[in-house]
Design a protein around this motif. Structure first.
Motif, PDB file in Angstrom:
ATOM      1  N   TYR A 131      34.093  38.342  69.101  1.00  0.00           N
ATOM      2  CA  TYR A 131      33.321  38.016  70.296  1.00  0.00           C
ATOM      3  C   TYR A 131      32.311  39.121  70.600  1.00  0.00           C
ATOM      4  O   TYR A 131      31.162  38.846  70.949  1.00  0.00           O
ATOM      5  CB  TYR A 131      34.267  37.799  71.480  1.00  0.00           C
ATOM      6  N   ILE A 132      32.724  40.369  70.448  1.00  0.00           N
ATOM      7  CA  ILE A 132      31.815  41.497  70.676  1.00  0.00           C
ATOM      8  C   ILE A 132      30.672  41.457  69.666  1.00  0.00           C
ATOM      9  O   ILE A 132      29.505  41.701  70.030  1.00  0.00           O
ATOM     10  CB  ILE A 132      32.583  42.832  70.596  1.00  0.00           C
ATOM     11  N   GLU A 133      30.969  41.153  68.411  1.00  0.00           N
ATOM     12  CA  GLU A 133      29.924  41.052  67.389  1.00  0.00           C
ATOM     13  C   GLU A 133      28.935  39.951  67.730  1.00  0.00           C
ATOM     14  O   GLU A 133      27.726  40.115  67.580  1.00  0.00           O
ATOM     15  CB  GLU A 133      30.564  40.801  66.018  1.00  0.00           C
ATOM     16  N   ASN A 136      38.632  39.467  69.873  1.00  0.00           N
ATOM     17  CA  ASN A 136      37.735  40.222  70.742  1.00  0.00           C
ATOM     18  C   ASN A 136      36.639  40.924  69.951  1.00  0.00           C
ATOM     19  O   ASN A 136      35.496  40.994  70.405  1.00  0.00           O
ATOM     20  CB  ASN A 136      38.527  41.243  71.568  1.00  0.00           C
ATOM     21  N   GLU A 137      36.964  41.439  68.769  1.00  0.00           N
ATOM     22  CA  GLU A 137      35.949  42.075  67.935  1.00  0.00           C
ATOM     23  C   GLU A 137      34.911  41.060  67.469  1.00  0.00           C
ATOM     24  O   GLU A 137      33.719  41.366  67.430  1.00  0.00           O
ATOM     25  CB  GLU A 137      36.598  42.770  66.739  1.00  0.00           C
ATOM     26  N   ASN A 177      26.790  41.196  70.514  1.00  0.00           N
ATOM     27  CA  ASN A 177      25.829  42.181  70.018  1.00  0.00           C
ATOM     28  C   ASN A 177      24.657  41.500  69.318  1.00  0.00           C
ATOM     29  O   ASN A 177      23.509  41.915  69.484  1.00  0.00           O
ATOM     30  CB  ASN A 177      26.506  43.180  69.080  1.00  0.00           C
TER      31      ASN A 177
END
Length: 100
Positions: A53-55, A50-51, A58
C-alpha cells in the motif's frame, strides 16, 4: 537405605504434583509457541500488505508531483483534457474497448 532405592518405586503426592505441573507447563509452552507463531505470521502478512500500500501511495505521489512540476504548455493542457475530461480533437478516430 540407598538413594537409588529411595527414589525407585515411590510415588508420593509431591512427585505426582511435580510431574503434572511439568506436563502442564510443557503443554502451555507448546500452545503459547503455536499461538505466537500464528500471531507472527499474521503480523508479517499485514506488514507485506502495508508495504504494498505504501508503494502504491508513493507511485501516486510521484505521479502527482510530476503533474505539479510539469509546465503549463499546450501539451500539458491537451493531456489533461484527454485524461480528465475525455475530450479529443475533431479529426481523431476513437476506438472503444471493453478492457477496463
Amino acid at each position: 537405605m540407598t538413594i537409588k532405592k529411595y527414589f525407585t518405586g515411590r510415588k508420593t503426592a509431591a512427585s505426582l504434583a511435580v510431574q503434572i505441573f511439568l506436563v502442564l507447563l510443557f503443554v502451555f509452552a507448546v500452545i503459547f509457541f503455536l499461538w505466537s507463531l500464528m500471531k507472527y505470521n499474521k503480523i508479517m502478512e499485514e506488514k507485506a500488505e502495508n508495504e504494498a500500500y505504501i508503494e502504491q501511495l508513493n507511485d501516486e505521489i510521484e505521479e502527482l508531483q510530476y503533474m505539479l512540476d510539469a509546465p503549463l504548455d499546450d501539451a500539458f493542457k491537451i493531456r489533461i483534457a484527454r485524461e480528465k475530461l475525455g475530450m479529443c480533437f475533431p479529426d481523431e478516430i476513437i476506438f472503444h474497448t471493453e478492457l477496463e
